[in-house]
Design a protein around this motif. Structure first.
Motif, PDB file in Angstrom:
ATOM      1  N   PHE A  14     -12.292  -4.804   9.736  1.00 23.18           N
ATOM      2  CA  PHE A  14     -12.560  -3.587  10.493  1.00 23.18           C
ATOM      3  C   PHE A  14     -14.025  -3.414  10.889  1.00 23.18           C
ATOM      4  O   PHE A  14     -14.356  -2.506  11.643  1.00 23.18           O
ATOM      5  N   LYS A  15     -14.902  -4.284  10.400  1.00 22.53           N
ATOM      6  CA  LYS A  15     -16.324  -4.158  10.731  1.00 22.53           C
ATOM      7  C   LYS A  15     -16.618  -4.540  12.174  1.00 22.53           C
ATOM      8  O   LYS A  15     -17.323  -3.841  12.880  1.00 22.53           O
ATOM      9  N   LEU A  59       0.830  -1.211   0.000  1.00 19.24           N
ATOM     10  CA  LEU A  59       0.000   0.000   0.000  1.00 19.24           C
ATOM     11  C   LEU A  59       0.862   1.258   0.000  1.00 19.24           C
ATOM     12  O   LEU A  59       0.599   2.211  -0.740  1.00 19.24           O
ATOM     13  N   ILE A  60       1.877   1.246   0.830  1.00 21.44           N
ATOM     14  CA  ILE A  60       2.760   2.412   0.918  1.00 21.44           C
ATOM     15  C   ILE A  60       3.476   2.643  -0.408  1.00 21.44           C
ATOM     16  O   ILE A  60       3.591   3.775  -0.884  1.00 21.44           O
ATOM     17  N   ALA A  61       3.960   1.567  -1.036  1.00 24.39           N
ATOM     18  CA  ALA A  61       4.650   1.693  -2.322  1.00 24.39           C
ATOM     19  C   ALA A  61       3.719   2.254  -3.389  1.00 24.39           C
ATOM     20  O   ALA A  61       4.116   3.122  -4.187  1.00 24.39           O
ATOM     21  N   TYR A 108      -9.075   2.993  18.008  1.00 25.64           N
ATOM     22  CA  TYR A 108      -8.238   2.126  17.167  1.00 25.64           C
ATOM     23  C   TYR A 108      -8.411   2.481  15.693  1.00 25.64           C
ATOM     24  O   TYR A 108      -7.436   2.661  14.960  1.00 25.64           O
ATOM     25  N   LEU A 109      -9.647   2.588  15.246  1.00 28.66           N
ATOM     26  CA  LEU A 109      -9.903   2.879  13.830  1.00 28.66           C
ATOM     27  C   LEU A 109      -9.366   4.261  13.454  1.00 28.66           C
ATOM     28  O   LEU A 109      -8.917   4.481  12.324  1.00 28.66           O
ATOM     29  N   LYS A 110      -9.391   5.184  14.388  1.00 26.74           N
ATOM     30  CA  LYS A 110      -8.849   6.526  14.137  1.00 26.74           C
ATOM     31  C   LYS A 110      -7.351   6.450  13.835  1.00 26.74           C
ATOM     32  O   LYS A 110      -6.851   7.115  12.918  1.00 26.74           O
ATOM     33  N   ILE A 111      -6.634   5.611  14.583  1.00 24.62           N
ATOM     34  CA  ILE A 111      -5.195   5.439  14.346  1.00 24.62           C
ATOM     35  C   ILE A 111      -4.965   4.759  13.000  1.00 24.62           C
ATOM     36  O   ILE A 111      -4.074   5.141  12.233  1.00 24.62           O
ATOM     37  N   SER A 148      -6.731   1.037   3.880  1.00 26.11           N
ATOM     38  CA  SER A 148      -6.755  -0.366   4.294  1.00 26.11           C
ATOM     39  C   SER A 148      -8.170  -0.886   4.522  1.00 26.11           C
ATOM     40  O   SER A 148      -8.452  -2.058   4.275  1.00 26.11           O
ATOM     41  N   VAL A 149      -9.060  -0.016   4.991  1.00 20.69           N
ATOM     42  CA  VAL A 149     -10.437  -0.431   5.269  1.00 20.69           C
ATOM     43  C   VAL A 149     -11.123  -0.889   3.988  1.00 20.69           C
ATOM     44  O   VAL A 149     -11.961  -1.799   4.002  1.00 20.69           O
ATOM     45  N   ARG A 150     -10.751  -0.293   2.865  1.00 23.05           N
ATOM     46  CA  ARG A 150     -11.353  -0.656   1.578  1.00 23.05           C
ATOM     47  C   ARG A 150     -10.909  -2.044   1.122  1.00 23.05           C
ATOM     48  O   ARG A 150     -11.681  -2.790   0.516  1.00 23.05           O
ATOM     49  N   TYR A 151      -9.674  -2.417   1.432  1.00 23.17           N
ATOM     50  CA  TYR A 151      -9.150  -3.714   0.999  1.00 23.17           C
ATOM     51  C   TYR A 151      -9.597  -4.865   1.901  1.00 23.17           C
ATOM     52  O   TYR A 151      -9.784  -5.979   1.445  1.00 23.17           O
TER      53      TYR A 151
END
Length: 297
Positions: free
Chosen positions: A289-290, A220-222, A270-273, A281-284
């Motif tokens: 995360f639900k 993701l970062i790359a 947690y989700l805020k961090i 990441s939530v999309r992948y």
């Protein structure tokens, strides 16, 4: 006479001073007043500059148990040893304990993937972050990304088939160790990189190989740091989980962290961090995360 007594006392005390410290549990950490966080600078988990997803998470945990946070910089070759107090030899999934060494920290947190051999040596928290190993190539590569089949096993098989005859960068003794994914059986020219995990994507840009495997966070970062320069070919592994690692003697400390993590997931901190350091990441991995009590399936 006093000199002789002093020498005898020193001789008695010396072995105790040299003996490796046992891993601390919750009560000992609270008595000491410091939680020592072992971490390798990696991706957006530990920046090396005092921030990162795992850094913020462990700072919050330290505050929750009423102690001061302390970061202890590490490297991949020594981090397990410095938590467990044992040198460890790993051959595939087999683990051999060697000589004892001093304990330097209370937990490991740096995007640390939960792998079978590590579970034999360490106790892991409930999952902190999702992951998966992806095959990545330069955007101009003639190799095309696979079309998802709906079966992870088939997708992995198709991805590995595209490695045949290609040079692929990997990194031993990490979650990218080629032996974990049987890359030697793909017909690829496996290159064991001598640098750091953070340096694999830049090495591909320098054309040190035709492809590399990366874990999901680093990929993701790359993709975000060098837009349009890379493409994901397909998965090399099933879903993996990252967690915080504790010594086998630190069960109560691990339990306290799990309670802190559960509370953090429920109150939204947690989700805020996560969104601060890995906004996409939530999309992948939406299923991770639900729920507040997700387990890898």
């Amino acid at each position: 006479m006093r000199i002789i007594i002093a020498i005898v006392i020193a001789a008695v005390m010396l072995p105790a001073c040299m003996a490796p410290a046992r891993a601390a549990d919750l009560a000992e950490v609270q008595q000491r007043g410091v939680l020592r966080h072992l971490g390798v600078p990696y991706a957006n988990f530990v920046s090396g500059s005092g921030d990162g997803l795992d850094v913020e998470l462990i700072k919050g945990f330290a505050a929750s148990i009423g102690v001061r946070y302390e970061y202890v910089p590490e490297n991949w070759d020594t981090i397990v040893r410095d938590l467990t107090g044992h040198k460890v030899k790993v051959t595939g999934d087999q683990v051999e304990f060697l000589e004892e060494t001093p304990v330097k920290g209370d937990l490991i947190a740096n995007g640390f993937t939960i792998l079978p051999w590590r579970e034999k040596v360490l106790t892991f928290s409930t999952p902190v972050f999702p992951s998966q190993i992806w095959l990545v190539a330069l955007a101009e590569s003639k190799v095309r990304p696979i079309k998802p089949t709906g079966s992870v096993d088939r997708d992995i098989s198709r991805t590995k088939a595209l490695m045949k005859g290609k040079s692929v960068l990997t990194l031993e003794k990490t979650c990218l160790d080629p032996s974990l994914y049987k890359l030697s059986e793909t017909g690829a020219r496996v290159i064991c990189f001598r640098g750091k995990l953070n340096e694999l994507a830049p090495a591909l840009l320098k054309r040190e190989a035709e492809m590399t495997i990366l874990d999901f966070p680093d990929a993701l970062i790359a993709l975000e740091k060098w837009p349009g320069r890379f493409k994901v070919i397909g998965p090399v592994s099933h879903k993996q989980m990252m967690g915080v690692a504790f010594a086998k003697d630190s069960q109560k400390l691990c339990k306290a962290f799990n309670e802190f993590l559960s509370k953090s997931r429920k109150d939204g901190s947690y989700l805020k961090i996560v969104k601060k350091y890995y906004p996409s990441s939530v999309r992948y991995f939406p299923e991770f995360f639900k729920g507040t009590d997700y387990r890898a399936r």
